[in-house]
Design a protein around this motif. Sequence first.
Motif, short mmCIF file in Angstrom:
data_model
loop_
_atom_site.label_atom_id
_atom_site.label_comp_id
_atom_site.label_asym_id
_atom_site.label_seq_id
_atom_site.Cartn_x
_atom_site.Cartn_y
_atom_site.Cartn_z
N THR A 54 0.90 -1.19 -0.01
CA THR A 54 0.15 -0.08 -0.03
C THR A 54 0.90 1.39 -0.13
O THR A 54 2.26 1.38 0.46
N THR A 56 1.13 5.32 0.86
CA THR A 56 0.75 6.60 1.92
C THR A 56 0.40 7.80 0.80
O THR A 56 0.98 7.74 -0.28
N THR A 95 -4.18 8.12 -3.95
CA THR A 95 -3.76 7.27 -3.00
C THR A 95 -5.02 6.03 -2.93
O THR A 95 -4.78 4.90 -2.84
N ASP A 96 -6.15 6.41 -2.61
CA ASP A 96 -7.31 5.42 -2.70
C ASP A 96 -7.22 4.63 -3.85
O ASP A 96 -7.57 3.54 -3.81
N ASN A 99 -4.25 2.17 -4.19
CA ASN A 99 -4.45 1.07 -3.15
C ASN A 99 -5.36 -0.04 -3.56
O ASN A 99 -5.22 -1.22 -3.27
N SER A 103 -5.16 -3.82 -4.28
CA SER A 103 -5.71 -4.86 -3.49
C SER A 103 -6.61 -5.91 -4.24
O SER A 103 -6.75 -6.90 -4.19
#
Length: 516
Positions: A54, A56, A95-96, A99, A103
């Motif tokens: 992940t 930041t 960032t979201d 990630n 995932s």
Amino acid sequence: MWQGLQSITDYKKKASPVADHDVLLPDKLNNFFARFEDNTVPPTRPATKTCGLTFTAANVRKTFKCVNPRKAAGPDGIPGRVLRACADQLAGVFTDIFNQSLSQSAVPTCFKRATIVPVPKKAKVTELNDYRPVALTSVIMKCFERLVKDHITSILPDTLDPLQFAYRPNRSTDDAIAITLHTALTHLDKRNTYVRMLFIDYSSAFNTIVPSKLVIKLETLGLDPALCNWVLDFLTGRSQVVRVGNNISTPLILNTGAPQGCVLSPLLYSLFTHDCVAKHASNSIIKFADDTTVVGLITNNDETAYREEVRALGVWCQENNLSLNVSKTKEMIVDFRKQEREHPPIHIEGTVVEKVESFKFLGVHITDKLNWSTHTDSVVKKAQQRLFNLRRLKKFGLSPKSLTNFYRCTIESILSGCITAWYGNCSALNRKALQRVVRTAQRITGGKLPALQDTYTTRCHRKAKKIIKDNNHPSHCLFTPLSSRRRGQYRCIKAGTERLKNSFYLKAIRLLNSHH
């Protein structure tokens, strides 16, 4: 880039009077660039647990702020200057997205689109293969790739092929050339020996990568299976169009290859070829990305191991879907024995490989006599062309400081390119020709400029210290410390010829010893 597009336009006007040619060329090029596509359904892999990687918001913000604002925007039309200027506001959102992509081991389709701009490889274009396919991809995706690349690089094992010099810390073309020359010169120091160097050329190496084979290799290197699935998704289902002027080709969906222009592509290619290593101790396979050189050390005219190595390399290429371009593959034989002998040619895929007396290896002209007149003549010619610009700038009234900066960037960089690898064995005549350029530039700038000999000495010393600190460097073993009573001293390498005595590693050891 603009000159490349202009060359395409000029070529089209000369090549065909047919009005439809402007429209047909993009589709022809798109099909040509996709000629290695196998048209099979992209492979699926079993689902794995969520990727542990992940990022930041601070990571993403820092990457956005490092974007080059002058780089062209991709198919999404979002320019780099926007990401750079609005990094603080956009970092959290992306960032979201990044990630979530990791995932799910899936890359958004809009991030995988590419616009190919064909850039001519040479001044006169005669065939489609004379164009280099440069991919314009999303700047946002390039930032994402950069973050993934840094992660992959940080977890790669130390056992990775030490003779791959591209995209690794403390490695450069200087190192690749120096190792190649040292390997050859050390062998040629013995009796009844010679060296054969095979300079391999691949046809569109990046475009031939098979993603399913790549991810298997990535897993053997210890990468997270979920991240491997992400890489597989990144390389498959890519939409590609070719743009020539205002004309755009019909889109193609590709599941093979890594686009030239993506941040991850060079690293992925290096990892794809990490298992391409020499089978015999008397051979070396030296790589810098897709530039591959087989160095065969021949003793008593026994070429069995070398020829077996070339055959094994051909088999490895077939197994890994890499296409050897035999017409551009060249061989150079370095033989200093007094009695001249005929050397039987090497065959690849039934075709004789052309023997050459000199070859431009990673930007440096190497000859079969291992002298540097060809290289220094080329360097001096390039540098003199830029002296004209320096004179013009002086006429425009630039300050001595600005003129010196221009010299350091555009002329000294040419004169000193890979200088540690070749300058030591230059003849006095070669050195005078090089220094003459420096003196001319000194008269123009009006300030003192460093002599090339001083630049060479400084860089040799600096590079040697870096190699000593890097235990994984392939040359680290050449710097053997003497006993503790002679701290800071290194064992000298025995040399019977001036060629070996003046090579980089021996020069570096003498410099290190003289500084203590």
